[in-house]
Motif scaffolding. Structure first.
Motif, mmCIF file in Angstrom:
data_model
loop_
_atom_site.group_PDB
_atom_site.id
_atom_site.type_symbol
_atom_site.label_atom_id
_atom_site.label_comp_id
_atom_site.label_asym_id
_atom_site.label_seq_id
_atom_site.Cartn_x
_atom_site.Cartn_y
_atom_site.Cartn_z
ATOM 1 N N TYR A 160 47.669 38.094 44.135
ATOM 2 C CA TYR A 160 46.422 37.332 44.242
ATOM 3 C C TYR A 160 45.252 38.034 43.577
ATOM 4 O O TYR A 160 44.357 37.392 43.054
ATOM 5 C CB TYR A 160 46.119 37.018 45.705
ATOM 6 N N GLN A 161 45.245 39.348 43.569
ATOM 7 C CA GLN A 161 44.166 40.071 42.889
ATOM 8 C C GLN A 161 44.188 39.770 41.394
ATOM 9 O O GLN A 161 43.151 39.552 40.777
ATOM 10 C CB GLN A 161 44.312 41.574 43.130
ATOM 11 N N ARG B 279 42.827 36.254 40.811
ATOM 12 C CA ARG B 279 41.353 36.245 40.865
ATOM 13 C C ARG B 279 40.770 36.811 39.576
ATOM 14 O O ARG B 279 39.764 36.316 39.067
ATOM 15 C CB ARG B 279 40.858 37.049 42.069
ATOM 16 N N ARG C 285 38.248 34.980 36.881
ATOM 17 C CA ARG C 285 37.001 35.572 36.383
ATOM 18 C C ARG C 285 36.980 35.551 34.856
ATOM 19 O O ARG C 285 35.991 35.161 34.232
ATOM 20 C CB ARG C 285 36.849 37.014 36.880
#
Length: 120
Positions: free
Chosen positions: A54-55, A58, A62
């Motif tokens: 999930y990082q 994200r 961005r």
């Protein structure tokens, strides 16, 4: 479907080496499971499928936002908007270079998601 209201009362004890414990814990984490659940499912023959990091997702969101903003600036310049009259070709070339660099960054992040963790 599994019954979740039943309590598990029996425990299995499996001796492992320290490096095996670390490896099992890492694989459970990659699958998004606790070690107990991971071992229970592997032991019952379920095929474990990893979860997306999930990082990294994200980070891709961005980067995608950055590309959208850069593309918006380029579109504004291409429409001969009065606000972009001061921008010369050098500024536009820098903008295009930033878009390309951002695309390269996005490709690198995507590769870390798609490539299995063991290959990294």
């Amino acid at each position: 479907m599994k019954e979740t209201s039943r309590k598990r009362r029996h425990h299995l004890r499996v001796p492992v080496l320290p490096e095996e414990k670390i490896q099992i814990a890492q694989q459970a984490k990659q699958a998004g499971m606790s070690v107990a659940r991971y071992l229970r499912e592997v032991g019952q023959g379920y095929q474990i499928k990893g979860v997306t990091d999930y990082q990294r997702v994200r980070e891709l969101a961005r980067i995608n936002g950055d590309l959208g903003r850069l593309g918006g600036l380029l579109k504004l310049w291409l429409t001969d908007d009065v606000r972009t009259a001061a921008f010369g070709p050098e500024t536009i070339h820098r903008l295009l270079a930033r878009i390309e660099a951002t695309q390269d960054q996005m490709t690198l992040v995507m590769r870390t998601i798609v490539r299995p963790q063991a290959d990294q």
